[in-house]
Design an enzyme around this catalytic site. Sequence first.
Site, PDB file in Angstrom:
ATOM      1  CG  HIS A  17      -0.329  -0.430   2.321  1.00 38.24           C
ATOM      2  ND1 HIS A  17       0.323   1.123   3.156  1.00 38.24           N
ATOM      3  CD2 HIS A  17      -0.025  -1.128   3.430  1.00 38.24           C
ATOM      4  CE1 HIS A  17       0.515   0.852   4.409  1.00 38.24           C
ATOM      5  NE2 HIS A  17       0.059  -0.308   4.392  1.00 38.24           N
ATOM      6  CG  HIS A  20       4.385  -1.214   2.572  1.00 37.42           C
ATOM      7  ND1 HIS A  20       3.059  -1.798   1.630  1.00 37.42           N
ATOM      8  CD2 HIS A  20       4.909  -1.871   3.654  1.00 37.42           C
ATOM      9  CE1 HIS A  20       2.530  -2.604   2.860  1.00 37.42           C
ATOM     10  NE2 HIS A  20       3.602  -1.954   3.528  1.00 37.42           N
ATOM     11  CB  CYS A 128       3.397  -6.989  16.875  1.00 32.14           C
ATOM     12  SG  CYS A 128       3.101  -5.979  17.300  1.00 32.14           S
ATOM     13  CB  CYS A 143      -1.127  -5.855  20.608  1.00 29.81           C
ATOM     14  SG  CYS A 143      -0.136  -4.941  19.709  1.00 29.81           S
ATOM     15  CG  HIS A 146      -1.641  -5.404  15.510  1.00 30.41           C
ATOM     16  ND1 HIS A 146      -0.699  -5.145  16.214  1.00 30.41           N
ATOM     17  CD2 HIS A 146      -1.776  -5.051  13.943  1.00 30.41           C
ATOM     18  CE1 HIS A 146       0.093  -5.470  14.993  1.00 30.41           C
ATOM     19  NE2 HIS A 146      -0.316  -5.231  14.108  1.00 30.41           N
ATOM     20  CE  LYS A 308       1.583   1.706   9.928  1.00 29.90           C
ATOM     21  NZ  LYS A 308       2.139   0.441  10.624  1.00 29.90           N
ATOM     22  CE  LYS A 311      -5.645  -5.830   1.692  1.00 31.49           C
ATOM     23  NZ  LYS A 311      -6.112  -4.902   0.467  1.00 31.49           N
TER      24      LYS A 311
HETATM   25  N1  MSP Z   1       9.441  -6.272   7.782  1.00 34.49           N
HETATM   26  C1  MSP Z   1       9.406  -5.677   8.908  1.00 34.49           C
HETATM   27  C2  MSP Z   1      11.062  -4.685   8.793  1.00 34.49           C
HETATM   28  C3  MSP Z   1      12.485  -5.427   8.569  1.00 34.49           C
HETATM   29  S1  MSP Z   1      13.457  -4.181   8.314  1.00 34.49           S
HETATM   30  C4  MSP Z   1      14.764  -5.328   8.364  1.00 34.49           C
HETATM   31  C5  MSP Z   1       8.475  -4.319   8.653  1.00 34.49           C
HETATM   32  N2  MSP Z   1       7.765  -4.425   7.844  1.00 34.49           N
HETATM   33  S2  MSP Z   1       6.157  -3.807   6.879  1.00 34.49           S
HETATM   34  O1  MSP Z   1       6.091  -4.400   5.904  1.00 34.49           O
HETATM   35  O2  MSP Z   1       5.128  -4.058   8.042  1.00 34.49           O
HETATM   36  O3  MSP Z   1       6.171  -2.435   7.327  1.00 34.49           O
HETATM   37  C6  MSP Z   1       7.690  -1.561   6.895  1.00 34.49           C
HETATM   38  C7  MSP Z   1       7.594  -0.490   6.786  1.00 34.49           C
HETATM   39  O4  MSP Z   1       6.540   0.338   5.955  1.00 34.49           O
HETATM   40  C8  MSP Z   1       7.029   0.652   8.163  1.00 34.49           C
HETATM   41  O5  MSP Z   1       8.388   0.835   8.266  1.00 34.49           O
HETATM   42  C9  MSP Z   1       7.385   1.518   6.925  1.00 34.49           C
HETATM   43  O6  MSP Z   1       8.223   2.013   6.769  1.00 34.49           O
HETATM   44  C10 MSP Z   1       6.036   1.822   5.978  1.00 34.49           C
HETATM   45  N3  MSP Z   1       4.790   1.621   6.622  1.00 34.49           N
HETATM   46  C11 MSP Z   1       4.274   0.744   6.554  1.00 34.49           C
HETATM   47  N4  MSP Z   1       3.042   1.483   6.674  1.00 34.49           N
HETATM   48  C12 MSP Z   1       2.849   2.878   6.594  1.00 34.49           C
HETATM   49  C13 MSP Z   1       2.432   4.326   6.884  1.00 34.49           C
HETATM   50  N5  MSP Z   1       0.996   4.246   7.146  1.00 34.49           N
HETATM   51  N6  MSP Z   1       3.131   5.626   6.628  1.00 34.49           N
HETATM   52  C14 MSP Z   1       4.576   5.153   5.943  1.00 34.49           C
HETATM   53  N7  MSP Z   1       4.750   4.705   6.195  1.00 34.49           N
HETATM   54  C15 MSP Z   1       5.092   3.295   6.870  1.00 34.49           C
HETATM   55  O7  MSP Z   1       7.844  -3.614   9.233  1.00 34.49           O
END
Ligand code: MSP
Length: 512
Positions: A17, A20, A128, A143, A146, A308, A311
């Site tokens: 999304h 990411h 998490c 949590c 969550h 935030k 999904k």
């Molecule tokens: N897999 C772990 C990270 C491991 S790094 C060695 C993880 N993955 S994640 O897919 O849940 O999220 C990764 C990153 O996506 C978050 O740290 C952030 O950088 C970004 N984001 C996810 N949702 C977000 C928002 N709503 N806004 C901005 N960035 C966010 O955590």
Amino acid sequence: MSFYITTPIYYVNAAPHLGHAYSTIACDVMARHMRQRGEDVFFLTGTDEHGEPVALAAEREGVTPQELVDRNAPHFKDLAPRLNVSNDFFIRTTDPEHKAKVQEVLSRIRENGHVYEGVYEGWYCPRCADFKTDAEANDDNSCPIHRTPLIREKEDNYFFRLSAFQDDLLRLFDEQPDFVMPRHRYNEARSFIASGLQDVSLSRSTFTWGVPVPWDPDHVFYVWFDALLNYYTALSYAKPGEDLTDRFWPATYHVIGKDILKFHTVFWPAMLLAAGLALPEHVFVHGFLLMSAGPQKLADGERPELMKMSKSMGNVLDPFAIIDEFGADALRFYCMRDVSFGQDGEVSSARFAVVYASELANDFGNLASRTVAMVHRYRDGTVPSAEPDPTLAAEINAVIPEISELLDRADLTGALDAIWLRVRRLNRYVESQAPWVLAKDEARADELDRVLASLTEGLRVVAVALHPWIPASVEKLLATLGAPELELDGARMMAGRLGAIDRLEPLFPKPR
Ligand code: MSP
């Protein structure tokens, strides 16, 4: 100089999304800018594929974890080209080379005396993939993130002696005040360390989806240790036949979201110290993209709650839909322009429409269109080789050192502001010089030459500076101007740089 930048690696048990896309776009802006400066750049992104959440999701869907990750990883891999992101490699933590290297580094940490065997008993949130202390858990043992029930875990674990690194970490923070950026995140991480560190689980023994612990086949490594190491392992196999570790390690920037601060600013440097590896220069922590929950969820008179985007919250702005309608540049620009880098920021389709129309289509797109059109109308499509206006040139040229300095500090917002001042400056220059008036008076032909030369050269310099944010549009414009070079060295207004130019379709057309 080498410049190595990384995104977090994304969990594959959800669809990509905008949150990411945001981390990835930010890294791409920095990577592209550094390449324009002639730096030796390596830009890494990828997927985090092990751990209990993946194992649980696979179980729910009746497939093996490997099938699940093989099905989902391409969604993330495909996001990069669709965002026009220039990553040099895409790591998957299920890559055999990664797994072998993880085993090697963690064995070294054990040989160095930082690992012991024990029993973990405490709270764990499967969503998490993180253990929670009693203080972190909500009063009802749910949590804090969550709000779902935490699980009471009791299992044999190997532990990493994190507590032994407290003094080393505090020293690191003192000696490297920009290790964590921005400052408020540095303070947050430092106080977490100063409040006392507990040893952490290094392995899990209640499921098998992970990198096997080489000295004990009943265990797999805890997913965060496997995941963090991606930044290091990737360099050893990203380029077939060449180990890039010496060239790029340690990383210049790890860019992460604020949710994973503890792992990157506490666990990660401690692990590297334990393994005897060099530490990254900076961890830059950005905020969250937030969306209002939407009116349907609100009681009368209640203000829309910001949350935030994720999904599970069901309030996702689909990056693919935006790209399909407006192109990747529009999405990239919007995320970087409307949310201050390092802070949380609200995003919405209404704001997207405003930014697209007023800044991309009007400020920049229109500047490009009318500049090119006037060269055709008044000078048959050839840019006059007059000396540019010196006052204007000084203001425009200053943008290059200015953004370089800002981007050295990962100030993406400041750099884009600095460029936008110049875009607006050029628009004011058109209005104040009124080329359409000059064109009516043969005696003022030299003046018109100078104005047209200044405008097109100014536009070229600003476009080169903007390339990291909106690469496809800038490439189109520079091709029109017959000056495709992107190096910042050449981004100075100069006489005679441009000659015959093409015609230009609107860079940011009105939506259908
Ligand atoms: N897999 C772990 C990270 C491991 S790094 C060695 C993880 N993955 S994640 O897919 O849940 O999220 C990764 C990153 O996506 C978050 O740290 C952030 O950088 C970004 N984001 C996810 N949702 C977000 C928002 N709503 N806004 C901005 N960035 C966010 O955590």
